[in-house]
Design a protein around this motif. Structure first.
Motif, PDB file in Angstrom:
ATOM      1  N   ARG A  92      43.449  49.385  43.970  1.00 57.13           N
ATOM      2  CA  ARG A  92      43.631  49.309  45.422  1.00 57.13           C
ATOM      3  C   ARG A  92      43.073  47.998  45.968  1.00 57.13           C
ATOM      4  N   SER A  93      41.926  47.566  45.429  1.00 66.02           N
ATOM      5  CA  SER A  93      41.336  46.295  45.841  1.00 66.02           C
ATOM      6  C   SER A  93      42.224  45.119  45.463  1.00 66.02           C
ATOM      7  N   ARG A  94      42.804  45.172  44.263  1.00 66.92           N
ATOM      8  CA  ARG A  94      43.714  44.102  43.837  1.00 66.92           C
ATOM      9  C   ARG A  94      44.899  43.986  44.801  1.00 66.92           C
ATOM     10  N   ARG A  95      45.413  45.141  45.253  1.00 58.08           N
ATOM     11  CA  ARG A  95      46.545  45.133  46.181  1.00 58.08           C
ATOM     12  C   ARG A  95      46.107  44.655  47.560  1.00 58.08           C
ATOM     13  N   GLU A  96      44.892  45.007  47.970  1.00 57.69           N
ATOM     14  CA  GLU A  96      44.385  44.535  49.261  1.00 57.69           C
ATOM     15  C   GLU A  96      44.233  43.017  49.261  1.00 57.69           C
ATOM     16  N   VAL A  97      43.777  42.453  48.150  1.00 55.72           N
ATOM     17  CA  VAL A  97      43.652  41.002  48.031  1.00 55.72           C
ATOM     18  C   VAL A  97      45.025  40.349  48.201  1.00 55.72           C
ATOM     19  N   GLU A  98      46.042  40.929  47.584  1.00 54.65           N
ATOM     20  CA  GLU A  98      47.420  40.427  47.776  1.00 54.65           C
ATOM     21  C   GLU A  98      47.746  40.355  49.267  1.00 54.65           C
ATOM     22  N   ASP A  99      47.500  41.461  49.955  1.00 55.94           N
ATOM     23  CA  ASP A  99      47.862  41.544  51.376  1.00 55.94           C
ATOM     24  C   ASP A  99      47.104  40.507  52.198  1.00 55.94           C
ATOM     25  N   ILE A 100      45.825  40.314  51.890  1.00 57.81           N
ATOM     26  CA  ILE A 100      45.016  39.351  52.641  1.00 57.81           C
ATOM     27  C   ILE A 100      45.523  37.929  52.405  1.00 57.81           C
ATOM     28  N   LEU A 101      45.798  37.593  51.154  1.00 57.29           N
ATOM     29  CA  LEU A 101      46.319  36.256  50.849  1.00 57.29           C
ATOM     30  C   LEU A 101      47.662  36.034  51.537  1.00 57.29           C
ATOM     31  N   ARG A 102      48.504  37.052  51.532  1.00 56.26           N
ATOM     32  CA  ARG A 102      49.835  36.923  52.137  1.00 56.26           C
ATOM     33  C   ARG A 102      49.770  36.848  53.660  1.00 56.26           C
ATOM     34  N   ALA A 103      48.716  37.375  54.238  1.00 49.35           N
ATOM     35  CA  ALA A 103      48.598  37.351  55.702  1.00 49.35           C
ATOM     36  C   ALA A 103      48.363  35.944  56.233  1.00 49.35           C
ATOM     37  N   GLY A 104      47.964  35.024  55.360  1.00 46.36           N
ATOM     38  CA  GLY A 104      47.769  33.643  55.767  1.00 46.36           C
ATOM     39  C   GLY A 104      49.084  32.889  55.868  1.00 46.36           C
ATOM     40  N   SER A 105      48.996  31.618  56.197  1.00 48.18           N
ATOM     41  CA  SER A 105      50.209  30.814  56.408  1.00 48.18           C
ATOM     42  C   SER A 105      50.749  30.184  55.129  1.00 48.18           C
ATOM     43  N   VAL A 106      49.992  30.264  54.030  1.00 41.75           N
ATOM     44  CA  VAL A 106      50.416  29.639  52.769  1.00 41.75           C
ATOM     45  C   VAL A 106      51.233  30.632  51.945  1.00 41.75           C
ATOM     46  N   PRO A 107      52.427  30.251  51.469  1.00 38.86           N
ATOM     47  CA  PRO A 107      53.205  31.152  50.615  1.00 38.86           C
ATOM     48  C   PRO A 107      52.424  31.549  49.366  1.00 38.86           C
ATOM     49  N   VAL A 108      52.585  32.799  48.944  1.00 45.04           N
ATOM     50  CA  VAL A 108      51.839  33.324  47.800  1.00 45.04           C
ATOM     51  C   VAL A 108      52.811  33.821  46.739  1.00 45.04           C
ATOM     52  N   THR A 109      52.546  33.464  45.487  1.00 46.62           N
ATOM     53  CA  THR A 109      53.261  34.046  44.349  1.00 46.62           C
ATOM     54  C   THR A 109      52.289  34.976  43.635  1.00 46.62           C
ATOM     55  N   VAL A 110      52.673  36.242  43.497  1.00 47.76           N
ATOM     56  CA  VAL A 110      51.810  37.238  42.878  1.00 47.76           C
ATOM     57  C   VAL A 110      52.367  37.642  41.518  1.00 47.76           C
ATOM     58  N   LEU A 111      51.509  37.660  40.517  1.00 39.99           N
ATOM     59  CA  LEU A 111      51.840  38.243  39.219  1.00 39.99           C
ATOM     60  C   LEU A 111      50.953  39.461  39.029  1.00 39.99           C
ATOM     61  N   ARG A 112      51.544  40.572  38.635  1.00 42.15           N
ATOM     62  CA  ARG A 112      50.778  41.800  38.410  1.00 42.15           C
ATOM     63  C   ARG A 112      50.800  42.139  36.923  1.00 42.15           C
ATOM     64  N   ALA A 113      49.618  42.399  36.374  1.00 44.01           N
ATOM     65  CA  ALA A 113      49.501  42.680  34.943  1.00 44.01           C
ATOM     66  C   ALA A 113      48.613  43.895  34.716  1.00 44.01           C
ATOM     67  N   ALA A 114      48.716  44.469  33.524  1.00 42.06           N
ATOM     68  CA  ALA A 114      47.811  45.529  33.089  1.00 42.06           C
ATOM     69  C   ALA A 114      46.721  44.868  32.235  1.00 42.06           C
ATOM     70  N   VAL A 115      46.410  45.422  31.081  1.00 42.48           N
ATOM     71  CA  VAL A 115      45.383  44.867  30.198  1.00 42.48           C
ATOM     72  C   VAL A 115      45.886  43.578  29.557  1.00 42.48           C
ATOM     73  N   VAL A 116      45.086  42.520  29.639  1.00 41.63           N
ATOM     74  CA  VAL A 116      45.411  41.255  28.971  1.00 41.63           C
ATOM     75  C   VAL A 116      44.639  41.220  27.652  1.00 41.63           C
ATOM     76  N   ILE A 117      45.370  41.098  26.538  1.00 46.16           N
ATOM     77  CA  ILE A 117      44.774  41.130  25.211  1.00 46.16           C
ATOM     78  C   ILE A 117      44.407  39.719  24.784  1.00 46.16           C
ATOM     79  N   GLY A 118      43.108  39.425  24.764  1.00 48.16           N
ATOM     80  CA  GLY A 118      42.654  38.104  24.373  1.00 48.16           C
ATOM     81  C   GLY A 118      41.144  38.071  24.289  1.00 48.16           C
ATOM     82  N   HIS A 119      40.619  37.225  23.427  1.00 48.97           N
ATOM     83  CA  HIS A 119      39.170  37.121  23.255  1.00 48.97           C
ATOM     84  C   HIS A 119      38.495  36.700  24.563  1.00 48.97           C
TER      85      HIS A 119
END
Length: 306
Positions: A119-146
């Protein structure tokens, strides 16, 4: 003209790899970190903290594109902290007239049942989008990496336990993604004009349950991981159990466990048309992560003996 790109969280798990990839591709990388004197990664280190609005103006000066790759998952009040930080970042980007913000959020259907973390991740999206700068969002699950917290938790469980008594959330479906693919998508959306204002879901080629992920890691390491699922392990007990078995701190473990009851799978594969390429399978992603960990261990040992 070569773009100047600001990478917040440049010393973190995802940010360090994004900064390195962008530098390899010829971008001018400004690596945003709270401790520039300790930064040894790609790009030019610049001191700034998303929780301190006054520190951001210098970091954003002359920036064309900014990556937002920070979170406060280990804090008890992470939802408030992340909301405030996103607001500060969006305002600084607008003041600097940045062309675009690129943000890595979390998968999950917004059906009113998201965990506090998602829910917090989605709220951050909304806050960033509420500004005047265009936002590109990528949504991911678990990232497998060291170096990734979720992956490290998986690795340690598969490595340290001869068998598991697990809560119901281990049967939740998720769509893990290899670190190289997450970085490839994050950097691949930087130039395309059509990516402005868009949201993309990213994942590997397989949808797995958490127990499948654990057992396949054990198999790759040459072992087995028998499992008995019991319904009485509450999220609070599960997080305490994770803290006992792994190195993940209790606050982070609790927030991650809360999210593991939510199915996080890709529903829209538009990213595959924007950034072509065949994503790595889970087993290959695991082998790469284990190999990177071994290399890092040898490097640390070599430095310690100098």
């Amino acid at each position: 003209m070569t773009k100047t790109v600001l990478v917040s969280g440049a010393s973190g798990f995802i940010g360090s790899h994004v900064a390195a990839r962008l530098a390899e591709e010829g971008y001018r990388v400004r690596a945003m970190t709270r401790h520039p004197q300790d930064y040894h990664g790609a790009g030019e280190p610049v001191a700034a903290d998303v929780s301190d609005p006054g520190s951001l103006a210098t970091a954003f000066a002359g920036v064309d594109v900014a990556y937002y790759l920070v979170h406060s998952l280990g804090s008890a009040d992470f939802e408030r902290r992340d909301a405030d930080a996103a607001r500060n970042f969006a305002e600084a980007a607008a003041a600097a007239q940045v062309e675009r913000i690129i943000y890595l959020g979390g998968l999950g259907a917004n059906d009113g049942k998201l965990s506090a973390h998602l829910r917090s991740r989605r709220e951050v999206e909304d806050i960033l989008r509420a500004g005047s700068v265009p936002v590109t969002v990528l949504r991911a699950a678990v990232v497998i990496g060291h170096g990734g917290i979720s992956w490290e938790m998986t690795r340690q469980l598969a490595h340290r336990l001869p068998a598991m008594v697990t809560p119901r959330w281990v049967r939740t479906r998720t769509q893990p993604i290899a670190l190289p693919d997450a970085v490839r998508y994050l950097t691949g959306v930087l130039e395309p004009v059509e990516a402005r204002g868009r949201t993309y879901e990213i994942g590997g080629p397989e949808v797995l349950r958490y127990i499948d992920m654990l057992q396949r890691v054990a198999k790759i390491r040459g072992g087995r991981l028998p499992n008995l699922t019991v319904p009485l392990l509450t999220p609070r007990l599960s997080s305490a159990w994770l803290k006992f078995v792994t190195d993940v701190d209790l606050a982070t473990a609790r927030n991650l466990v809360d999210s593991m009851s939510t199915e996080v799978v890709v529903r829209d594969d538009a990213i595959l048309r924007l950034v072509p390429g065949t994503p790595l399978g889970y087993d290959e992603a695991v082998r790469l992560a284990l190999a990177d960990r071994e290399r890092a261990g040898r490097h640390d040992k070599s430095r310690a003996t100098r």
